[in-house]
Scaffold this active site. Structure first.
Site, mmCIF file in Angstrom:
data_model
loop_
_atom_site.group_PDB
_atom_site.id
_atom_site.type_symbol
_atom_site.label_atom_id
_atom_site.label_comp_id
_atom_site.label_asym_id
_atom_site.label_seq_id
_atom_site.Cartn_x
_atom_site.Cartn_y
_atom_site.Cartn_z
ATOM 1 C CB CYS A 277 9.116 -1.113 -4.837
ATOM 2 S SG CYS A 277 8.659 -2.228 -6.221
ATOM 3 C CG ASN B 223 6.564 -2.021 -11.102
ATOM 4 O OD1 ASN B 223 6.294 -1.900 -12.258
ATOM 5 N ND2 ASN B 223 5.780 -1.726 -10.088
ATOM 6 C CB CYS C 10 7.779 -7.854 -4.478
ATOM 7 S SG CYS C 10 8.873 -8.785 -5.386
ATOM 8 N NE ARG C 11 10.068 -3.381 -2.032
ATOM 9 C CZ ARG C 11 11.272 -2.796 -1.607
ATOM 10 N NH1 ARG C 11 11.378 -2.015 -0.521
ATOM 11 N NH2 ARG C 11 12.109 -2.833 -2.793
ATOM 12 C CB SER C 12 5.602 -0.436 -6.376
ATOM 13 O OG SER C 12 6.250 -1.029 -7.319
ATOM 14 C CG ASP D 255 13.786 -6.057 -1.568
ATOM 15 O OD1 ASP D 255 12.867 -6.987 -1.969
ATOM 16 O OD2 ASP D 255 14.540 -5.916 -2.112
HETATM 17 P P1 4NP Z 1 10.585 -4.976 -5.301
HETATM 18 O O1 4NP Z 1 11.328 -6.239 -5.239
HETATM 19 O O2 4NP Z 1 11.478 -3.922 -5.442
HETATM 20 O O3 4NP Z 1 9.410 -4.864 -4.142
HETATM 21 O O4 4NP Z 1 9.553 -5.318 -6.551
HETATM 22 C C1 4NP Z 1 12.350 -6.584 -5.707
HETATM 23 C C2 4NP Z 1 12.067 -7.472 -7.008
HETATM 24 C C3 4NP Z 1 13.309 -7.994 -7.812
HETATM 25 C C4 4NP Z 1 14.456 -7.534 -7.136
HETATM 26 C C5 4NP Z 1 14.817 -6.694 -5.992
HETATM 27 C C6 4NP Z 1 13.696 -6.620 -5.378
HETATM 28 N N1 4NP Z 1 15.602 -8.061 -8.219
HETATM 29 O O5 4NP Z 1 16.552 -7.877 -7.640
HETATM 30 O O6 4NP Z 1 15.455 -8.565 -9.212
#
Ligand code: 4NP
Length: 156
Positions: free
Chosen positions: A8, A11, A13-15, A123
């Site tokens: 993602c 790294n 939340c989703r992955s 997201d």
């Molecule tokens: P992820 O979510 O891609 O599912 O881990 C996010 C986590 C952090 C951020 C964006 C999306 N960020 O902008 O810090």
């Protein structure tokens, strides 16, 4: 060993949630000695960090342990892993920039979702806990289908 990487943006939340859910499924099906998985993010914002507390909360609610430290997706991953899953179209584009086009390995996670094929795993970073539950449900059913696919393809 069949090696699967979930990717993602951050790294956290989703992955890492996909990784935790899939590991649990592999344990339940007694396939952990044949299939392994890990996760990474296309950005370097959260390298070395634990998953977001909301990721951990949702996983725990479903009885799934989470154990991961953030790492950035790099070219070497494309040599080490057999399947590279992008959570959304933007992740996919960023992955192509890093490794080049590799349509056999590089797959959108929701290509395996019976509801919403090819759409993005949204997201959940800027939303509340409900967004994480939605992501959990999408990943849970997509990963069931992916595991069915692996079992059939590799005769497991
Ligand atoms: P992820 O979510 O891609 O599912 O881990 C996010 C986590 C952090 C951020 C964006 C999306 N960020 O902008 O810090």
């Amino acid at each position: 060993m069949i090696k699967v990487l979930f990717v993602c943006l951050g790294n956290i939340c989703r992955s890492p949630l996909a990784e935790a859910i899939f590991k649990k499924k592999l344990e339940i099906e007694q396939l952990a000695h044949k299939i392994s998985c890990d996760s990474a993010g296309t950005a370097n914002y959260h390298v070395g960090e634990n998953p977001d507390p909301r990721t951990v909360e949702i996983a725990e609610k479903h009885g799934i342990p989470v154990n991961h430290k953030g790492q950035q997706f790099k070219k070497h991953h494309s040599e080490e892993f057999d399947y590279l899953f992008a959570m959304d179209g933007s992740n996919y584009k960023n992955m192509v920039s890093e490794i080049g086009n590799d349509p056999d390995k590089l797959i959108l996670m929701r290509n395996f979702d019976p509801f919403g094929k090819g759409e993005d795993v949204p997201d959940p970073w800027y939303g509340g806990i409900n967004g994480f539950e939605n992501v959990y449900q999408i990943l849970d059913r997509s990963l069931d289908k992916f595991l069915d696919h692996l079992k059939e393809k590799h005769d497991l």
